[in-house]
Design a protein around this motif. Structure first.
Motif, PDB file in Angstrom:
ATOM      1  N   HIS A  76       0.852  -1.195   0.000  1.00 54.24           N
ATOM      2  CA  HIS A  76       0.000   0.000   0.000  1.00 54.24           C
ATOM      3  C   HIS A  76       0.884   1.240   0.000  1.00 54.24           C
ATOM      4  CE1 HIS A  76      -3.698   2.267   1.021  1.00 54.24           C
ATOM      5  NE2 HIS A  76      -2.798   3.116   1.506  1.00 54.24           N
ATOM      6  N   LEU A  77       0.823   2.010  -1.079  1.00 51.74           N
ATOM      7  CA  LEU A  77       1.524   3.286  -1.145  1.00 51.74           C
ATOM      8  C   LEU A  77       0.575   4.359  -0.614  1.00 51.74           C
ATOM      9  CD1 LEU A  77       3.065   1.440  -3.200  1.00 51.74           C
ATOM     10  CD2 LEU A  77       3.682   3.540  -4.368  1.00 51.74           C
ATOM     11  N   VAL A  78       0.937   4.958   0.498  1.00 54.00           N
ATOM     12  CA  VAL A  78       0.088   5.955   1.142  1.00 54.00           C
ATOM     13  C   VAL A  78      -0.095   7.143   0.200  1.00 54.00           C
ATOM     14  CG1 VAL A  78      -0.043   7.567   3.097  1.00 54.00           C
ATOM     15  CG2 VAL A  78       0.781   5.231   3.457  1.00 54.00           C
ATOM     16  N   THR A  79      -1.314   7.668   0.165  1.00 56.13           N
ATOM     17  CA  THR A  79      -1.610   8.816  -0.681  1.00 56.13           C
ATOM     18  C   THR A  79      -0.651   9.967  -0.398  1.00 56.13           C
ATOM     19  OG1 THR A  79      -3.258  10.469  -1.299  1.00 56.13           O
ATOM     20  CG2 THR A  79      -3.380   9.651   0.955  1.00 56.13           C
ATOM     21  N   ALA A  80      -0.281  10.684  -1.445  1.00 63.45           N
ATOM     22  CA  ALA A  80       0.587  11.850  -1.283  1.00 63.45           C
ATOM     23  C   ALA A  80      -0.061  12.889  -0.376  1.00 63.45           C
ATOM     24  CB  ALA A  80       0.905  12.460  -2.637  1.00 63.45           C
ATOM     25  N   ALA A  81      -1.387  12.902  -0.322  1.00 64.59           N
ATOM     26  CA  ALA A  81      -2.085  13.863   0.543  1.00 64.59           C
ATOM     27  C   ALA A  81      -1.675  13.714   2.000  1.00 64.59           C
ATOM     28  CB  ALA A  81      -3.592  13.693   0.401  1.00 64.59           C
ATOM     29  N   ASP A  82      -1.229  12.519   2.376  1.00 66.95           N
ATOM     30  CA  ASP A  82      -0.826  12.214   3.746  1.00 66.95           C
ATOM     31  C   ASP A  82       0.702  12.115   3.818  1.00 66.95           C
ATOM     32  OD1 ASP A  82      -0.600  11.403   6.366  1.00 66.95           O
ATOM     33  OD2 ASP A  82      -1.774   9.564   6.117  1.00 66.95           O
ATOM     34  N   GLY A  83       1.333  13.229   4.033  1.00 72.08           N
ATOM     35  CA  GLY A  83       2.785  13.210   4.184  1.00 72.08           C
ATOM     36  C   GLY A  83       3.546  13.926   3.086  1.00 72.08           C
TER      37      GLY A  83
END
Length: 162
Positions: A76-83
């Motif tokens: 799972h690649l965390v959304t760019a919106a988070d971080g």
């Protein structure tokens, strides 16, 4: 059934059929094959109520356990919106390939959906979450390393067969 439930049921069915078709092509090569998808069947759970999700599972004759067991691993690649909010594009934007697209989710909504998606896959025994730390290139390197780790864990004989 509601239109939403019918739509979500069709999407999950399509995801499973697509994965099965691609796995069959890989198997026909008689070579070790890794199937990588941008989405998996459990992602759909993030976009509906628990009641609707239960109805979708019943309609396709599946359980969460049976869907999870289809995958050797989940990266799972965390959304760019988070971080990495400076890299998150929303509204009418140009994607990384130069095409105009519309992304409906605000950064806040993207984070909520991303966390729901992480929760949907939480029971998978080989789930790797790749946060936003450094560059996107660094993120993809971590994802590639996770993929190789999962491949070696689930198919240990393949690496030594070469």
């Amino acid at each position: 059934p509601s239109l939403r439930r019918a739509f979500q049921t069709s999407l999950v069915r399509l995801q499973v059929q697509l994965e099965d078709a691609l796995a069959a092509v890989g198997a026909a090569t008689d070579l070790p094959t890794i199937l990588i998808t941008d989405r998996g069947a459990m992602d759909a759970k993030s976009y509906m109520s628990p009641h609707t999700w239960s109805a979708v599972l019943e309609a396709i004759g599946a359980t969460e356990e049976s869907l999870l067991s289809r995958y050797d691993g989940v990266i799972h690649l965390v959304t760019a919106a988070d971080g990495a909010p400076q890299s998150y594009k929303w509204g009418n934007v140009t994607d990384d390939s130069g095409h105009w697209v519309y992304r409906k989710e605000s950064p806040e909504e993207a984070i909520v959906t991303d966390r729901r998606t992480q929760a949907a896959w939480a029971a998978h025994p080989r789930r790797v979450i790749i946060p936003n730390a450094g560059s996107f290139s660094n993120k993809t390197k971590h994802a590639a390393m996770a993929m190789l780790m999962i491949a070696h864990e689930t198919h240990p004989g393949l690496a030594s067969a070469r």
